[in-house]
Design a protein around this motif. Structure first.
Motif, PDB file in Angstrom:
ATOM      1  N   GLY A 187      -0.654   7.930  -6.521  1.00  0.00           N
ATOM      2  CA  GLY A 187      -1.287   6.624  -6.408  1.00  0.00           C
ATOM      3  C   GLY A 187      -0.414   5.668  -5.632  1.00  0.00           C
ATOM      4  O   GLY A 187       0.551   6.085  -4.966  1.00  0.00           O
ATOM      5  N   LYS A 188      -0.708   4.384  -5.725  1.00  0.00           N
ATOM      6  CA  LYS A 188       0.135   3.381  -5.091  1.00  0.00           C
ATOM      7  C   LYS A 188       1.401   3.189  -5.927  1.00  0.00           C
ATOM      8  O   LYS A 188       1.341   3.222  -7.156  1.00  0.00           O
ATOM      9  CB  LYS A 188      -0.618   2.050  -4.962  1.00  0.00           C
ATOM     10  CG  LYS A 188      -1.735   2.086  -3.935  1.00  0.00           C
ATOM     11  CD  LYS A 188      -2.337   0.705  -3.739  1.00  0.00           C
ATOM     12  CE  LYS A 188      -3.406   0.717  -2.659  1.00  0.00           C
ATOM     13  NZ  LYS A 188      -3.979  -0.642  -2.446  1.00  0.00           N
ATOM     14  N   ARG A 189       2.507   2.956  -5.239  1.00  0.00           N
ATOM     15  CA  ARG A 189       3.791   2.848  -5.929  1.00  0.00           C
ATOM     16  C   ARG A 189       3.778   1.725  -6.957  1.00  0.00           C
ATOM     17  O   ARG A 189       4.288   1.878  -8.078  1.00  0.00           O
ATOM     18  CB  ARG A 189       4.917   2.630  -4.926  1.00  0.00           C
ATOM     19  CG  ARG A 189       6.320   2.664  -5.540  1.00  0.00           C
ATOM     20  CD  ARG A 189       7.382   2.548  -4.457  1.00  0.00           C
ATOM     21  NE  ARG A 189       8.721   2.770  -4.992  1.00  0.00           N
ATOM     22  CZ  ARG A 189       9.525   1.811  -5.438  1.00  0.00           C
ATOM     23  NH1 ARG A 189       9.122   0.540  -5.443  1.00  0.00           N
ATOM     24  NH2 ARG A 189      10.735   2.099  -5.905  1.00  0.00           N
ATOM     25  N   ASP A 214       0.813  -1.217   0.000  1.00  0.00           N
ATOM     26  CA  ASP A 214       0.000   0.000   0.000  1.00  0.00           C
ATOM     27  C   ASP A 214       0.848   1.269   0.000  1.00  0.00           C
ATOM     28  O   ASP A 214       0.328   2.364   0.257  1.00  0.00           O
ATOM     29  CB  ASP A 214      -0.935   0.010   1.205  1.00  0.00           C
ATOM     30  CG  ASP A 214      -0.186  -0.026   2.536  1.00  0.00           C
ATOM     31  OD1 ASP A 214       1.035  -0.309   2.520  1.00  0.00           O
ATOM     32  OD2 ASP A 214      -0.815   0.225   3.584  1.00  0.00           O
ATOM     33  N   ALA A 215       2.140   1.150  -0.290  1.00  0.00           N
ATOM     34  CA  ALA A 215       3.012   2.329  -0.311  1.00  0.00           C
ATOM     35  C   ALA A 215       2.542   3.314  -1.380  1.00  0.00           C
ATOM     36  O   ALA A 215       2.307   2.931  -2.527  1.00  0.00           O
ATOM     37  CB  ALA A 215       4.457   1.919  -0.572  1.00  0.00           C
ATOM     38  N   ILE A 216       2.425   4.575  -1.008  1.00  0.00           N
ATOM     39  CA  ILE A 216       1.997   5.606  -1.955  1.00  0.00           C
ATOM     40  C   ILE A 216       3.192   6.118  -2.743  1.00  0.00           C
ATOM     41  O   ILE A 216       4.338   5.859  -2.391  1.00  0.00           O
ATOM     42  CB  ILE A 216       1.312   6.778  -1.229  1.00  0.00           C
ATOM     43  CG1 ILE A 216       2.265   7.369  -0.190  1.00  0.00           C
ATOM     44  CG2 ILE A 216      -0.003   6.325  -0.604  1.00  0.00           C
ATOM     45  CD1 ILE A 216       1.773   8.641   0.453  1.00  0.00           C
ATOM     46  N   GLU A 246      -5.441  13.576  -2.047  1.00  0.00           N
ATOM     47  CA  GLU A 246      -4.106  13.452  -2.618  1.00  0.00           C
ATOM     48  C   GLU A 246      -3.291  14.710  -2.326  1.00  0.00           C
ATOM     49  O   GLU A 246      -3.865  15.763  -1.982  1.00  0.00           O
ATOM     50  CB  GLU A 246      -4.196  13.225  -4.124  1.00  0.00           C
ATOM     51  CG  GLU A 246      -4.814  14.373  -4.910  1.00  0.00           C
ATOM     52  CD  GLU A 246      -4.874  14.061  -6.401  1.00  0.00           C
ATOM     53  OE1 GLU A 246      -3.807  13.864  -7.001  1.00  0.00           O
ATOM     54  OE2 GLU A 246      -6.001  14.004  -6.942  1.00  0.00           O
ATOM     55  N   ASP A 299       1.334   0.553  -8.652  1.00  0.00           N
ATOM     56  CA  ASP A 299       0.528   0.919  -9.819  1.00  0.00           C
ATOM     57  C   ASP A 299       1.243   1.945 -10.693  1.00  0.00           C
ATOM     58  O   ASP A 299       1.202   1.868 -11.930  1.00  0.00           O
ATOM     59  CB  ASP A 299      -0.818   1.484  -9.370  1.00  0.00           C
ATOM     60  CG  ASP A 299      -1.680   0.449  -8.648  1.00  0.00           C
ATOM     61  OD1 ASP A 299      -1.476  -0.759  -8.903  1.00  0.00           O
ATOM     62  OD2 ASP A 299      -2.529   0.851  -7.826  1.00  0.00           O
ATOM     63  N   GLN A 324       9.851   6.775  -3.391  1.00  0.00           N
ATOM     64  CA  GLN A 324       8.411   6.825  -3.627  1.00  0.00           C
ATOM     65  C   GLN A 324       8.009   8.045  -4.453  1.00  0.00           C
ATOM     66  O   GLN A 324       6.828   8.353  -4.570  1.00  0.00           O
ATOM     67  CB  GLN A 324       7.659   6.757  -2.301  1.00  0.00           C
ATOM     68  CG  GLN A 324       7.704   5.352  -1.713  1.00  0.00           C
ATOM     69  CD  GLN A 324       7.115   5.219  -0.334  1.00  0.00           C
ATOM     70  OE1 GLN A 324       7.817   4.852   0.598  1.00  0.00           O
ATOM     71  NE2 GLN A 324       5.846   5.509  -0.184  1.00  0.00           N
ATOM     72  N   TRP A 353       1.909   4.702   4.984  1.00  0.00           N
ATOM     73  CA  TRP A 353       1.964   4.760   3.515  1.00  0.00           C
ATOM     74  C   TRP A 353       3.356   5.120   2.983  1.00  0.00           C
ATOM     75  O   TRP A 353       3.559   5.231   1.797  1.00  0.00           O
ATOM     76  CB  TRP A 353       0.941   5.744   2.943  1.00  0.00           C
ATOM     77  CG  TRP A 353      -0.429   5.545   3.491  1.00  0.00           C
ATOM     78  CD1 TRP A 353      -1.211   4.415   3.381  1.00  0.00           C
ATOM     79  CD2 TRP A 353      -1.196   6.474   4.249  1.00  0.00           C
ATOM     80  NE1 TRP A 353      -2.404   4.602   4.017  1.00  0.00           N
ATOM     81  CE2 TRP A 353      -2.432   5.850   4.554  1.00  0.00           C
ATOM     82  CE3 TRP A 353      -0.965   7.785   4.683  1.00  0.00           C
ATOM     83  CZ2 TRP A 353      -3.418   6.489   5.296  1.00  0.00           C
ATOM     84  CZ3 TRP A 353      -1.959   8.421   5.429  1.00  0.00           C
ATOM     85  CH2 TRP A 353      -3.159   7.774   5.719  1.00  0.00           C
TER      86      TRP A 353
END
Length: 314
Positions: free
Chosen positions: A204-206, A45-47, A189, A208, A239, A137
């Motif tokens: 978004g998520k890393r 779930d890392a952003i 965001e 993705d 990130q 996150w």
């Protein structure tokens, strides 16, 4: 009331420190190396942010949005107080759009600069009191109540991101925190990605965003420099991810290996402490004997005072 120490009091302090220095300085190096693996893996779930330099028009809409979200005043020094015109990241600027231009050719590119939010941040490793930490996150946040102003984070960061408030009587460290308190906690965001009109920077998520970046590279062969994503592996991974049509070094991103800076740091300190283990052990033994001899000296002094009726003024 006087606070001066007598020789006896000062010596007691030094003896007390000598007895504990050995155990206080020896680190748990094995645990430290487990905490800082050479190639950290991002949580699912890392952003992240993905910045595509080829899409950026240099409008700088992200800059005032960042200032407003973080309560930062515009840097109007160079413009004579008229408009925001910072020359780089500073105590009033957490996010900036810069221009690379080759004077000998038509090559140019915009680049967005802010904290990279490394998977294993060097600033967090270097902070002695834990004022910088990796939060939910993956956002790297700063706690003012724990900061002592040592600026180790400035020295440790390979991207030269943390900035110091030189003009303040109570200076703070200033850096992008992914709008963690202002927006992320409210399911919003970051301000910069929300304000970008062209989608040059997206949130978004890393996992993705990495997939999206690689898809852009695959669908446009030859468009992107080295056909790779900067930040996927640099310094153990970041990130904030970049795509660029020109060299990453030309737009100001340092050339780094794939090993995390935190892992390098623990390797270095483990060797230093290993080399120092002998002298530290000796100092501990000396501290034990000094303490024992001092206690014996105190008993003899008290006995002497009892017999003579006069206090010893040593």
């Amino acid at each position: 009331m006087s606070v001066a120490l007598s020789r006896r009091q000062a010596f007691k302090v030094m003896v007390g420190l000598g007895g504990t220095v050995a155990t206080g300085l020896l680190p748990k190096t094995a645990a430290a190396e487990e905490e800082h693996p050479a190639h950290p893996v991002a949580p699912a779930d890392a952003i992240a942010m993905l910045y595509d330099s080829t899409v950026c028009t240099g409008c700088k809409a992200c800059m005032p949005a960042c200032n407003e979200a973080n309560g930062l005043p515009a840097d109007t020094l160079l413009s004579g107080g008229i408009w925001d015109m910072p020359t780089g990241l500073n105590a009033q600027t957490k996010n900036i759009i810069e221009l690379y231009q080759d004077p000998k050719s038509d090559e140019f590119a915009f680049v967005k600069k802010q904290c990279m939010h490394c998977l294993d941040p060097a600033c967090v490793t270097g902070c002695p009191f834990g004022s910088l930490k990796k939060s939910d996150w993956g956002a790297v946040t700063w706690n003012s109540s724990l900061c002592i102003g040592c600026r180790y984070c400035e020295v440790a960061c390979p991207f030269e991101v943390p900035q110091f408030e030189w003009k303040s009587w109570n200076p703070q460290i200033v850096k992008c925190e992914f709008c963690y308190d202002q927006r992320l906690k409210k399911d919003l965001e970051p301000a910069c990605t929300a304000a970008c009109p062209t989608g040059a920077v997206i949130f978004g998520k890393r996992v993705d965003l990495l997939a999206k970046a690689k898809d852009r590279i695959a669908t446009a062969p030859g468009k992107y420099f080295e056909e790779r994503v900067y930040g996927e592996h640099e310094a153990g991974g970041t990130q904030v991810l970049y795509l660029s049509s020109v060299s990453f070094q030309k737009i100001g991103l340092p050339k780094l290996g794939t090993t995390s800076i935190g892992h390098y740091a623990t390797k270095v300190t483990s060797h230093i402490y290993k080399w120092l283990s002998g002298p530290i052990a000796v100092s501990g033994v000396l501290g034990f004997f000094i303490r024992r001899n001092w206690n014996r000296h105190e008993l003899e002094r008290l006995e002497h005072e009892k017999q003579s009726g006069f206090p010893d003024q040593l």
